[in-house]
Scaffold this motif. Structure first.
Motif, PDB file in Angstrom:
ATOM      1  N   LYS A 126       0.864  -1.190   0.000  1.00 45.83           N
ATOM      2  CA  LYS A 126       0.000   0.000   0.000  1.00 45.83           C
ATOM      3  C   LYS A 126       0.889   1.225   0.000  1.00 45.83           C
ATOM      4  O   LYS A 126       1.772   1.373   0.849  1.00 45.83           O
ATOM      5  CB  LYS A 126      -0.915   0.027   1.222  1.00 45.83           C
ATOM      6  CG  LYS A 126      -1.859   1.237   1.260  1.00 45.83           C
ATOM      7  CD  LYS A 126      -2.857   1.188   0.114  1.00 45.83           C
ATOM      8  CE  LYS A 126      -3.845   2.362   0.164  1.00 45.83           C
ATOM      9  NZ  LYS A 126      -3.218   3.629  -0.283  1.00 45.83           N
ATOM     10  N   ALA A 127       0.680   2.106  -0.993  1.00 47.13           N
ATOM     11  CA  ALA A 127       1.499   3.303  -1.151  1.00 47.13           C
ATOM     12  C   ALA A 127       0.765   4.527  -0.607  1.00 47.13           C
ATOM     13  O   ALA A 127      -0.461   4.636  -0.699  1.00 47.13           O
ATOM     14  CB  ALA A 127       1.837   3.512  -2.621  1.00 47.13           C
ATOM     15  N   PHE A 128       1.557   5.443  -0.066  1.00 42.16           N
ATOM     16  CA  PHE A 128       1.033   6.684   0.474  1.00 42.16           C
ATOM     17  C   PHE A 128       1.882   7.852  -0.026  1.00 42.16           C
ATOM     18  O   PHE A 128       3.045   7.678  -0.395  1.00 42.16           O
ATOM     19  CB  PHE A 128       1.056   6.668   2.017  1.00 42.16           C
ATOM     20  CG  PHE A 128       0.379   5.476   2.629  1.00 42.16           C
ATOM     21  CD1 PHE A 128      -0.974   5.499   2.920  1.00 42.16           C
ATOM     22  CD2 PHE A 128       1.107   4.324   2.907  1.00 42.16           C
ATOM     23  CE1 PHE A 128      -1.598   4.404   3.493  1.00 42.16           C
ATOM     24  CE2 PHE A 128       0.486   3.226   3.479  1.00 42.16           C
ATOM     25  CZ  PHE A 128      -0.863   3.263   3.777  1.00 42.16           C
ATOM     26  N   LEU A 129       1.305   9.048  -0.023  1.00 40.50           N
ATOM     27  CA  LEU A 129       2.013  10.288  -0.365  1.00 40.50           C
ATOM     28  C   LEU A 129       2.742  10.174  -1.698  1.00 40.50           C
ATOM     29  O   LEU A 129       3.944  10.418  -1.809  1.00 40.50           O
ATOM     30  CB  LEU A 129       3.005  10.664   0.750  1.00 40.50           C
ATOM     31  CG  LEU A 129       2.409  10.899   2.149  1.00 40.50           C
ATOM     32  CD1 LEU A 129       3.510  11.256   3.144  1.00 40.50           C
ATOM     33  CD2 LEU A 129       1.340  11.981   2.096  1.00 40.50           C
ATOM     34  N   ASN A 130       1.982   9.796  -2.716  1.00 44.75           N
ATOM     35  CA  ASN A 130       2.508   9.715  -4.080  1.00 44.75           C
ATOM     36  C   ASN A 130       3.720   8.791  -4.152  1.00 44.75           C
ATOM     37  O   ASN A 130       4.747   9.112  -4.757  1.00 44.75           O
ATOM     38  CB  ASN A 130       2.875  11.110  -4.596  1.00 44.75           C
ATOM     39  CG  ASN A 130       3.102  11.132  -6.095  1.00 44.75           C
ATOM     40  OD1 ASN A 130       2.506  10.340  -6.832  1.00 44.75           O
ATOM     41  ND2 ASN A 130       3.958  12.036  -6.547  1.00 44.75           N
ATOM     42  N   ASP A 131       3.592   7.622  -3.535  1.00 44.64           N
ATOM     43  CA  ASP A 131       4.614   6.575  -3.524  1.00 44.64           C
ATOM     44  C   ASP A 131       5.855   6.929  -2.706  1.00 44.64           C
ATOM     45  O   ASP A 131       6.861   6.213  -2.764  1.00 44.64           O
ATOM     46  CB  ASP A 131       5.064   6.202  -4.943  1.00 44.64           C
ATOM     47  CG  ASP A 131       3.940   5.616  -5.777  1.00 44.64           C
ATOM     48  OD1 ASP A 131       2.853   5.398  -5.220  1.00 44.64           O
ATOM     49  OD2 ASP A 131       4.166   5.389  -6.973  1.00 44.64           O
ATOM     50  N   ARG A 132       5.805   7.988  -1.932  1.00 44.34           N
ATOM     51  CA  ARG A 132       6.935   8.317  -1.073  1.00 44.34           C
ATOM     52  C   ARG A 132       7.051   7.342   0.096  1.00 44.34           C
ATOM     53  O   ARG A 132       8.123   7.140   0.649  1.00 44.34           O
ATOM     54  CB  ARG A 132       6.795   9.746  -0.529  1.00 44.34           C
ATOM     55  CG  ARG A 132       6.949  10.831  -1.567  1.00 44.34           C
ATOM     56  CD  ARG A 132       8.407  11.042  -1.912  1.00 44.34           C
ATOM     57  NE  ARG A 132       8.575  12.100  -2.899  1.00 44.34           N
ATOM     58  CZ  ARG A 132       9.746  12.534  -3.330  1.00 44.34           C
ATOM     59  NH1 ARG A 132      10.861  11.980  -2.866  1.00 44.34           N
ATOM     60  NH2 ARG A 132       9.829  13.484  -4.229  1.00 44.34           N
ATOM     61  N   ILE A 133       5.945   6.750   0.498  1.00 47.64           N
ATOM     62  CA  ILE A 133       5.923   5.773   1.574  1.00 47.64           C
ATOM     63  C   ILE A 133       5.192   4.536   1.078  1.00 47.64           C
ATOM     64  O   ILE A 133       4.097   4.649   0.516  1.00 47.64           O
ATOM     65  CB  ILE A 133       5.236   6.331   2.834  1.00 47.64           C
ATOM     66  CG1 ILE A 133       5.982   7.566   3.357  1.00 47.64           C
ATOM     67  CG2 ILE A 133       5.156   5.264   3.921  1.00 47.64           C
ATOM     68  CD1 ILE A 133       5.294   8.237   4.520  1.00 47.64           C
ATOM     69  N   ILE A 134       5.774   3.358   1.264  1.00 38.61           N
ATOM     70  CA  ILE A 134       5.158   2.110   0.832  1.00 38.61           C
ATOM     71  C   ILE A 134       5.239   1.098   1.976  1.00 38.61           C
ATOM     72  O   ILE A 134       6.323   0.857   2.527  1.00 38.61           O
ATOM     73  CB  ILE A 134       5.853   1.526  -0.410  1.00 38.61           C
ATOM     74  CG1 ILE A 134       5.876   2.545  -1.550  1.00 38.61           C
ATOM     75  CG2 ILE A 134       5.155   0.239  -0.858  1.00 38.61           C
ATOM     76  CD1 ILE A 134       6.704   2.120  -2.738  1.00 38.61           C
ATOM     77  N   LEU A 135       4.117   0.514   2.318  1.00 43.50           N
ATOM     78  CA  LEU A 135       4.040  -0.501   3.361  1.00 43.50           C
ATOM     79  C   LEU A 135       3.732  -1.841   2.715  1.00 43.50           C
ATOM     80  O   LEU A 135       2.779  -1.964   1.950  1.00 43.50           O
ATOM     81  CB  LEU A 135       2.957  -0.150   4.386  1.00 43.50           C
ATOM     82  CG  LEU A 135       2.714  -1.174   5.500  1.00 43.50           C
ATOM     83  CD1 LEU A 135       3.952  -1.291   6.389  1.00 43.50           C
ATOM     84  CD2 LEU A 135       1.482  -0.795   6.318  1.00 43.50           C
TER      85      LEU A 135
END
Length: 467
Positions: free
Chosen positions: A163-172
């Motif tokens: 799951k990506a967040f902040l335009n792929d800046r963070i990925i879990l």
């Protein structure tokens, strides 16, 4: 361990005629940079994958474009390997081994509108037999295919979600993940058949807290990209005490003994130098496993447990660390992998509980060759491996007592282990779309890290194709 899906991806990736080959659709573009490990992260795995690469049978009569338009990436790859020692080693032998790998990656944003969510499934079939044991060298593992799963109809390698967040800046990422598919990963090293640095280094990948492909650990990884050329990764994984995580076929995820955890961290820098965009990857990292492991030599009083017959001393925790790099020196063409690349690194594990203490390697790989075979690849590598002082003490104790040597993380032992060097050279020929044939030569100095057997010269060949 055996790893080859990353190898197949890299070889197919290297066959792309230009970087634009992987640039459309847009998801392919992000994947291409993720495969090379530079530029930007993709929503998907930070490892090579086969989608977006050439297929032997083209677009499957229109099926592949129909699937990818809906965010479904399904691939089948075959890897067949031959290896033989022409001199030295424990016995003269030659073996065939192979695997079929099947990957299913789904972009749920394309399929169902769920933004920044991917799922990944990788299953392999393995067949053949182990060359290392007949050679008398479980330390360097000159063959790439046969290893942790042996002969198995369908072995689960990985099954996880991103799951990506902040335009792929963070990925879990969460699920069943080979830790070495994220940490201390070097797909270029998989151009070589010797598996000690493909794609994760020994000794780290042979310890329960950091097992590499095809053995996964339940856990999660958080990837943060502060800038376009840097990343920070952290992970926590359940440590399995079993030799085969999930059982021989890998599907039994809830095995007993999962009470401890391994914590991993890695910092990476991915620069591009000069007007030719000479791409590099530099990474440093470590992990700590809070499990307790038996000392390789000492009993509860610090003496040889074999001699006294007392219980072994248990050490609280084990640490592994690494520095790895690859850097393009010369660009030969427009493709992101077209050039002369130097790669190397050093890895360390805690020697009182891990039989190999340190490992160093340096190599050169040329892709997009300047001799009019732009999809061929050639490489040379040197590896040095030091076994731990503690395991040598154990083996000297066995020798003095006249009892058999004890196996360790590297398998069977044939003598007092000290060090081993491996010299390797290969040439990979692009036969046709998505298909390569590789010739390989290795010279093993002190096979098995002992002087029990003569130095071994090994020849090998590998056929890979992506359907």
């Amino acid at each position: 361990m055996a790893l080859s899906f990353g190898r197949l991806a890299h070889k197919a990736f290297a066959q792309s005629e230009t970087s634009q080959t992987l640039a459309t659709p847009q998801s392919y573009k992000s994947r291409a940079f993720a495969m090379e490990g530079v530029g930007s992260f993709s929503v998907g795995p930070l490892v090579p994958s086969l989608y977006g690469n050439p297929h032997l049978f083209g677009d499957w009569g229109g099926i592949q474009p129909w699937l990818t338009k809906r965010g479904i990436y399904f691939n089948v790859a075959i890897n067949e390997e031959y290896m033989a020692n022409v001199t030295g080693g424990r016995t003269r032998d030659n073996v065939l081994a192979g695997q079929v790998a099947m990957g299913l990656d789904i972009d749920w944003q394309q399929l169902a509108g769920f933004k920044g969510f991917w799922t990944h499934l990788l299953v392999i079939n393995g067949h053949g037999r182990n060359f290392s044991s007949t050679l008398g060298d479980s330390v360097s593992n000159p063959e790439e295919i046969y290893g942790a799963r042996g002969n198995v109809v369908a072995h689960l390698v990985s099954m996880y979600a991103d799951k990506a967040f902040l335009n792929d800046r963070i990925i879990l990422s969460l699920g069943d993940i080979p830790t070495g598919s994220f940490f201390a990963y070097d797909y270029i090293a998989c151009s070589f058949m010797n598996v000690s640095v493909c794609s994760n280094f020994a000794p780290g990948k042979y310890v329960p807290g950091g097992r590499d492909w095809p053995s996964g650990n339940l856990g999660g990884v958080l990837r943060i990209r502060p800038t376009e050329t840097t990343y920070l990764m952290g992970g926590v994984f359940a440590v399995s005490p079993h030799s085969y995580n999930g059982g021989i076929s890998g599907w039994a995820l809830a095995q007993s003994g999962l009470g401890k955890a391994s914590s991993q961290i890695e910092l990476g820098w991915m620069p591009s130098f000069g007007r030719n965009k000479l791409r590099g990857n530099y990474k440093i990292g470590a992990w700590y496993d809070n499990s307790s492991y038996p000392n390789l030599y000492e009993d509860i009083h610090g003496n040889s447990f074999q001699e006294t017959g007392l219980s072994r001393r248990y050490e609280a925790g084990v640490t592994t660390a690494w520095f790895m790099f690859d850097q393009m020196l010369v660009r030969n063409g427009p493709g992101v992998a077209d050039g002369l690349v130097v790669l190397g690194g050093v890895g360390y594990s805690q020697g009182n509980v891990v039989a190999m203490r340190d490992h160093e390697w340096i190599g050169l790989v040329e892709t997009g060759t300047p001799w009019h075979r732009n999809s061929d690849q050639v490489g040379v590598m040197f590896q040095h491996m030091d076994m731990s002082r503690t395991v040598a003490l154990q083996q000297k104790s066995s020798l003095a007592l006249g009892v058999p040597f004890l196996s360790n993380q590297w398998g069977q032992v044939w003598g007092v282990q000290n060090w081993e060097n491996v010299y390797e050279a290969f040439y990979s020929i692009h036969l046709m779309r998505g298909t390569t044939l590789q010739a390989d030569f290795q010279y093993l100095q002190h096979p098995g890290a002992t002087t029990t057997f003569k130095d071994a010269a090994v020849i090998g060949g590998q056929f890979t194709t992506n359907f």
